[in-house]
Design an enzyme around this catalytic site. Structure first.
Site, PDB file in Angstrom:
ATOM      1  N   ASP A   1     -25.930   1.279  13.239  1.00 46.68           N
ATOM      2  CA  ASP A   1     -27.256   0.662  13.360  1.00 46.68           C
ATOM      3  C   ASP A   1     -28.079   1.470  14.368  1.00 46.68           C
ATOM      4  O   ASP A   1     -27.672   2.568  14.788  1.00 46.68           O
ATOM      5  CB  ASP A   1     -27.147  -0.836  13.693  1.00 46.68           C
ATOM      6  CG  ASP A   1     -26.702  -1.098  15.132  1.00 46.68           C
ATOM      7  OD1 ASP A   1     -26.391  -0.137  15.874  1.00 46.68           O
ATOM      8  OD2 ASP A   1     -26.657  -2.280  15.524  1.00 46.68           O
ATOM      9  N   HIS A   2     -29.223   0.929  14.776  1.00 44.64           N
ATOM     10  CA  HIS A   2     -30.103   1.659  15.682  1.00 44.64           C
ATOM     11  C   HIS A   2     -29.426   1.950  17.021  1.00 44.64           C
ATOM     12  O   HIS A   2     -29.655   2.983  17.628  1.00 44.64           O
ATOM     13  CB  HIS A   2     -31.402   0.874  15.907  1.00 44.64           C
ATOM     14  CG  HIS A   2     -31.175  -0.553  16.307  1.00 44.64           C
ATOM     15  ND1 HIS A   2     -30.729  -1.503  15.410  1.00 44.64           N
ATOM     16  CD2 HIS A   2     -31.302  -1.194  17.491  1.00 44.64           C
ATOM     17  CE1 HIS A   2     -30.613  -2.662  16.043  1.00 44.64           C
ATOM     18  NE2 HIS A   2     -30.941  -2.497  17.311  1.00 44.64           N
TER      19      HIS A   2
ATOM     20  N   CYS B   1     -22.059   0.585  16.570  1.00 49.13           N
ATOM     21  CA  CYS B   1     -23.199  -0.267  16.929  1.00 49.13           C
ATOM     22  C   CYS B   1     -23.128  -0.472  18.439  1.00 49.13           C
ATOM     23  O   CYS B   1     -22.386   0.238  19.124  1.00 49.13           O
ATOM     24  CB  CYS B   1     -23.209  -1.580  16.137  1.00 49.13           C
ATOM     25  SG  CYS B   1     -21.947  -2.797  16.537  1.00 49.13           S
TER      26      CYS B   1
ATOM     27  N   THR C   1     -22.005  -2.963  20.563  1.00 45.52           N
ATOM     28  CA  THR C   1     -20.712  -3.406  21.103  1.00 45.52           C
ATOM     29  C   THR C   1     -19.535  -3.056  20.209  1.00 45.52           C
ATOM     30  O   THR C   1     -18.378  -3.263  20.604  1.00 45.52           O
ATOM     31  CB  THR C   1     -20.687  -4.934  21.260  1.00 45.52           C
ATOM     32  OG1 THR C   1     -20.732  -5.529  19.958  1.00 45.52           O
ATOM     33  CG2 THR C   1     -21.839  -5.440  22.120  1.00 45.52           C
TER      34      THR C   1
ATOM     35  N   HIS D   1      -0.039   2.235  15.493  1.00 45.48           N
ATOM     36  CA  HIS D   1       0.533   0.898  15.333  1.00 45.48           C
ATOM     37  C   HIS D   1      -0.148   0.061  14.254  1.00 45.48           C
ATOM     38  O   HIS D   1       0.514  -0.748  13.607  1.00 45.48           O
ATOM     39  CB  HIS D   1       0.455   0.130  16.658  1.00 45.48           C
ATOM     40  CG  HIS D   1       1.394   0.651  17.700  1.00 45.48           C
ATOM     41  ND1 HIS D   1       1.626  -0.011  18.884  1.00 45.48           N
ATOM     42  CD2 HIS D   1       2.140   1.791  17.749  1.00 45.48           C
ATOM     43  CE1 HIS D   1       2.496   0.679  19.610  1.00 45.48           C
ATOM     44  NE2 HIS D   1       2.809   1.789  18.959  1.00 45.48           N
TER      45      HIS D   1
ATOM     46  N   ARG E   1       8.548  -0.617  11.931  1.00 46.55           N
ATOM     47  CA  ARG E   1       8.282  -2.012  12.270  1.00 46.55           C
ATOM     48  C   ARG E   1       6.788  -2.331  12.205  1.00 46.55           C
ATOM     49  O   ARG E   1       6.404  -3.469  11.924  1.00 46.55           O
ATOM     50  CB  ARG E   1       8.831  -2.350  13.658  1.00 46.55           C
ATOM     51  CG  ARG E   1       8.091  -1.715  14.820  1.00 46.55           C
ATOM     52  CD  ARG E   1       8.804  -1.961  16.137  1.00 46.55           C
ATOM     53  NE  ARG E   1       8.021  -1.557  17.300  1.00 46.55           N
ATOM     54  CZ  ARG E   1       7.893  -0.304  17.733  1.00 46.55           C
ATOM     55  NH1 ARG E   1       8.476   0.690  17.068  1.00 46.55           N
ATOM     56  NH2 ARG E   1       7.186  -0.024  18.814  1.00 46.55           N
ATOM     57  N   HIS E   2       5.961  -1.313  12.423  1.00 47.16           N
ATOM     58  CA  HIS E   2       4.514  -1.539  12.361  1.00 47.16           C
ATOM     59  C   HIS E   2       4.050  -1.771  10.926  1.00 47.16           C
ATOM     60  O   HIS E   2       3.108  -2.525  10.688  1.00 47.16           O
ATOM     61  CB  HIS E   2       3.771  -0.364  12.985  1.00 47.16           C
ATOM     62  CG  HIS E   2       4.124  -0.150  14.425  1.00 47.16           C
ATOM     63  ND1 HIS E   2       3.857  -1.094  15.390  1.00 47.16           N
ATOM     64  CD2 HIS E   2       4.752   0.874  15.051  1.00 47.16           C
ATOM     65  CE1 HIS E   2       4.297  -0.653  16.564  1.00 47.16           C
ATOM     66  NE2 HIS E   2       4.851   0.536  16.380  1.00 47.16           N
TER      67      HIS E   2
END
Ligand code: RB5
Length: 151
Positions: free
Chosen positions: A16-17, A73, A75, A106, A140-141
């Protein structure tokens, strides 16, 4: 051990901006390294809605048109929440090099989500480089990743 992404396909990228300038920087870096890029926008600092860019990147990863994805973006939460609505997308918010490594090893993350307002440009670039170069560890992952989807 699983291979890294299929780079005969483009890397899908969107922002985004708030992420526009970081996207521009990352596209330039990746093109200089020879990666194919599918840039879905945005293409200016004008205010836009992050789902309009998170969905096309996620669809390209989901349907196999893209090797993997990069979303940016402010956050990273808006793009990550949107991307993770898509089946077979594992979009991971990263803010340190170690996290970028671990979401590949993982979680087999196939989209890296970068919070442009909270990481420096060099950190963003290095996280992308680590993300693209790191293998999923499987084992396991793989059992845990297989439990992620809602049936
Ligand atoms: C845009 O101001 C901001 O809300 C957006 O970039 C993102 O941080 C949302 O999660």
């Amino acid at each position: 051990m699983n291979n890294v992404f299929d780079f005969s396909k483009p890397i899908a990228i969107g922002a985004d901006h708030a992420g526009y300038e970081y996207k521009t920087m990352i596209v330039e870096m990746l093109e200089a390294k020879g990666f194919l890029i599918k840039d879905v926008g945005t293409h200016s600092k004008n205010s836009v809605d992050y789902p309009d860019f998170a969905h096309p990147v996620s669809e390209a990863v989901e349907n196999g048109a893209a090797a993997c994805g990069i979303l940016i973006c402010g956050t990273a939460n808006g793009v990550a929440i949107t991307a993770n609505k898509h089946q077979n997308v594992r979009a991971a918010i990263c803010w340190t090099d170690d996290i970028a490594l671990l979401v590949r090893q993982h979680n087999n993350a196939n989209i890296i989500c970068i919070p442009a307002r909270f990481v420096s440009p060099p950190t963003a670039e290095e996280m992308v480089n680590i993300f693209l170069a790191t293998n999923f560890e499987g084992g396991r992952h793989q059992e845990r990743v297989a439990k992620m989807a809602c049936m």
